[in-house]
Design an enzyme around this catalytic site. Structure first.
Site, PDB file in Angstrom:
ATOM      1  N   GLU A   1       7.803  11.515  -7.493  1.00 53.25           N
ATOM      2  CA  GLU A   1       6.491  11.010  -7.093  1.00 53.25           C
ATOM      3  C   GLU A   1       5.908  10.098  -8.175  1.00 53.25           C
ATOM      4  OE1 GLU A   1       4.498  12.369  -3.697  1.00 53.25           O
ATOM      5  OE2 GLU A   1       6.393  11.297  -3.938  1.00 53.25           O
TER       6      GLU A   1
ATOM      7  N   THR B   1       1.912   3.098  -2.148  1.00 54.94           N
ATOM      8  CA  THR B   1       1.025   4.106  -2.733  1.00 54.94           C
ATOM      9  C   THR B   1       0.273   3.525  -3.924  1.00 54.94           C
ATOM     10  OG1 THR B   1       2.543   5.844  -2.028  1.00 54.94           O
ATOM     11  CG2 THR B   1       0.922   6.434  -3.693  1.00 54.94           C
TER      12      THR B   1
END
Length: 308
Positions: free
Chosen positions: A128, A181
């Site tokens: 992530e 993101t």
């Protein structure tokens, strides 16, 4: 040589009010990795999913996950990974976390499960971080653990698995709009006004209380985002109109899935979720935007071994 085949589910982060601290796992949709270890010290990643991914393994989220596991456990090995099934990157349903969770879970299985479930999440968070530039677990934790999770804190990591009352279903639409993101995080303000912060705190508390008590109405009222959605909804054409239509047909809530551009509706009955999916399909078709719609159950199962 030892080998495993691992599935890790798609996930939805934030759940409206729980920015960076809440997420849920979805059934059926996810990533599949085939992983093996043998004597040596190296890593190979082969993409056979049909979804375009970086050729450079240093840009693949799997790489830092594998390295973190080996570092945490003090092991060395030749690790060979084939990606068989892949969520499309930028979909908003946890593409990077599904691969990261599958890699972390698979490594743990290959080495005899030396890490706890929470430590597996810590490994998955490395992927992530590569994808978004931050260590957050709102996708990684449900992808590993399943169900609905609350990350109470990050220093140290403190994960609470919340109950999933009844049969919860999600309708998710992924419009073919690319929202990274990093981009979606960059537009957010660095400070939150006190009024908005108080609203958000109340909604998080209400959502947790609703999940524990099974109060369906409270769950719906609480799934509202005063912090990120006002800035991010501009990426999604007709967002407010779409939500009004979906809520009028019985869904509990509609929010941006993670950083977007996917949108999800939560419902406590399958037929209501299917109706939300139909509305999503009509909405983006009318705008001429290619899209995919999934209607799936909220899953209590996270990353797991699967048959070859």
């Amino acid at each position: 040589m030892k080998s495993v085949r691992v599935f890790a589910p798609a996930s939805i982060a934030n759940l409206g009010c729980g920015f960076d601290i809440m997420g849920l796992a979805l059934d059926e949709v996810g990533d599949v990795l085939e992983m093996s270890i043998s004597e040596g010290d190296g890593l190979s990643i082969v993409n056979c999913s049909g979804v375009p991914l970086p050729d450079d393994i240093e840009k693949n989220v799997i790489t830092p996950v594998v390295r973190k596991f080996l570092q945490m456990t003090g092991n060395t090995a030749q690790v060979d990974i084939t990606i068989r099934q892949k969520i499309y990157p930028g979909s908003g349903i946890g593409s990077s976390s599904a691969s990261s969770a599958a890699a972390a879970f698979g490594m743990n299985e290959l080495f005899g499960s030396p890490l706890s479930e929470e430590e597996v999440v810590i490994c998955a968070m490395e992927g992530e971080n590569l994808a978004s530039g931050g260590y957050h677990a709102d996708n990684a934790a449900p992808a590993v653990m399943g169900g609905i999770v609350l990350i109470r804190g990050y220093e140290p990591l403190d994960i609470i698995k919340l109950p999933v009352p009844g049969d919860f279903y999600c309708a998710v639409v992924h419009p073919q709009l690319v929202v990274s993101t990093k981009e979606a995080r960059s537009i957010l303000p660095k400070a939150v006004p006190m009024h908005d912060a108080i609203t958000q705190w109340g909604n998080v508390g209400g959502l947790v209380a609703g999940l524990y008590s099974g109060n369906i109405g409270l769950i719906g009222r609480a799934m509202k985002d005063a912090v990120a959605e006002p800035y991010r909804k501009g990426f999604i054409p007709g967002f407010d109109d779409l939500r009004e239509k979906i809520l009028s047909h019985g869904s509990l809530a509609m929010n941006i899935a993670g950083s977007g551009p996917s949108v999800f509706a939560l419902a406590n009955k399958r037929e209501k979720a299917h109706k939300a999916g139909e509305i999503m399909d009509k909405h983006f078709s009318a705008l001429g935007i290619e899209h995919q719609v999934y209607v799936v159950k909220v899953s209590n199962r996270g990353a797991r071994l699967t048959a070859y």
